[in-house]
Design a protein around this motif. Structure first.
Motif, PDB file in Angstrom:
ATOM      1  N   VAL A 120     -15.517  -4.953   8.711  1.00  0.00           N
ATOM      2  CA  VAL A 120     -15.672  -5.442   7.336  1.00  0.00           C
ATOM      3  C   VAL A 120     -14.306  -5.822   6.763  1.00  0.00           C
ATOM      4  N   GLY A 121     -13.267  -5.065   7.123  1.00  0.00           N
ATOM      5  CA  GLY A 121     -11.913  -5.422   6.705  1.00  0.00           C
ATOM      6  C   GLY A 121     -11.474  -6.761   7.273  1.00  0.00           C
ATOM      7  N   ALA A 122     -11.868  -7.060   8.495  1.00  0.00           N
ATOM      8  CA  ALA A 122     -11.564  -8.366   9.078  1.00  0.00           C
ATOM      9  C   ALA A 122     -12.271  -9.469   8.302  1.00  0.00           C
TER      10      ALA A 122
ATOM     11  N   GLY B 152      -6.937  -6.544   5.314  1.00  0.00           N
ATOM     12  CA  GLY B 152      -8.292  -6.583   4.756  1.00  0.00           C
ATOM     13  C   GLY B 152      -8.947  -5.214   4.756  1.00  0.00           C
ATOM     14  N   ALA B 153      -8.740  -4.430   5.810  1.00  0.00           N
ATOM     15  CA  ALA B 153      -9.300  -3.079   5.874  1.00  0.00           C
ATOM     16  C   ALA B 153      -8.637  -2.161   4.851  1.00  0.00           C
ATOM     17  N   ILE B 154      -7.342  -2.336   4.625  1.00  0.00           N
ATOM     18  CA  ILE B 154      -6.646  -1.548   3.604  1.00  0.00           C
ATOM     19  C   ILE B 154      -7.184  -1.896   2.222  1.00  0.00           C
ATOM     20  N   ILE B 155      -7.426  -3.174   1.969  1.00  0.00           N
ATOM     21  CA  ILE B 155      -8.019  -3.592   0.693  1.00  0.00           C
ATOM     22  C   ILE B 155      -9.396  -2.960   0.521  1.00  0.00           C
ATOM     23  N   LEU B 156     -10.189  -2.958   1.584  1.00  0.00           N
ATOM     24  CA  LEU B 156     -11.518  -2.349   1.528  1.00  0.00           C
ATOM     25  C   LEU B 156     -11.433  -0.862   1.195  1.00  0.00           C
ATOM     26  N   LEU B 157     -10.554  -0.133   1.862  1.00  0.00           N
ATOM     27  CA  LEU B 157     -10.422   1.302   1.601  1.00  0.00           C
ATOM     28  C   LEU B 157      -9.873   1.572   0.203  1.00  0.00           C
ATOM     29  N   ALA B 158      -8.997   0.710  -0.296  1.00  0.00           N
ATOM     30  CA  ALA B 158      -8.490   0.875  -1.662  1.00  0.00           C
ATOM     31  C   ALA B 158      -9.615   0.696  -2.679  1.00  0.00           C
ATOM     32  N   ILE B 159     -10.496  -0.262  -2.440  1.00  0.00           N
ATOM     33  CA  ILE B 159     -11.634  -0.473  -3.341  1.00  0.00           C
ATOM     34  C   ILE B 159     -12.584   0.713  -3.281  1.00  0.00           C
ATOM     35  N   VAL B 160     -12.847   1.225  -2.082  1.00  0.00           N
ATOM     36  CA  VAL B 160     -13.717   2.395  -1.934  1.00  0.00           C
ATOM     37  C   VAL B 160     -13.108   3.598  -2.647  1.00  0.00           C
ATOM     38  N   ASN B 161     -11.799   3.825  -2.477  1.00  0.00           N
ATOM     39  CA  ASN B 161     -11.133   4.935  -3.159  1.00  0.00           C
ATOM     40  C   ASN B 161     -11.173   4.769  -4.668  1.00  0.00           C
TER      41      ASN B 161
END
Length: 88
Positions: free
Chosen positions: A38-40, A71-80
């Motif tokens: 999903v980050g990709a 992209g995966a870091i952005i995804l995890l930041a949004i989840v956090n």
């Protein structure tokens, strides 16, 4: 065979992103793969047009892994942000 390599690289990208965002203890192998893939996708939507590099979905290179990682870091930041109300 490409699908298997895609899953392995997605898992590595998701694992690296979870280490960077300090969420590795909360995730298992399956969630790391999902976060990487999903980050990709997110990296392909947000970062690829800016830098002109594809993601791991387009072909595997150092630049594509880095775009997928961001992209995966952005995804995890949004989840956090939604889970805890703040980004670590």
């Amino acid at each position: 065979m490409n699908f298997l390599i895609w899953l392995i690289i997605g898992g590595i990208v998701g694992w690296l992103a979870s280490l960077i965002m300090r969420t590795d203890a909360n995730q298992g192998i399956l969630l790391n793969v999902v976060v990487g893939i999903v980050g990709a996708f997110i990296g392909g939507l947000v970062i690829s047009p800016l830098v002109g590099v594809g993601t791991i979905n387009d072909g595997i290179s150092i630049a594509s892994v880095l775009v997928s990682l961001v992209g995966a870091i952005i995804l995890l930041a949004i989840v956090n942000l939604f889970r805890r109300g703040r980004v670590r």
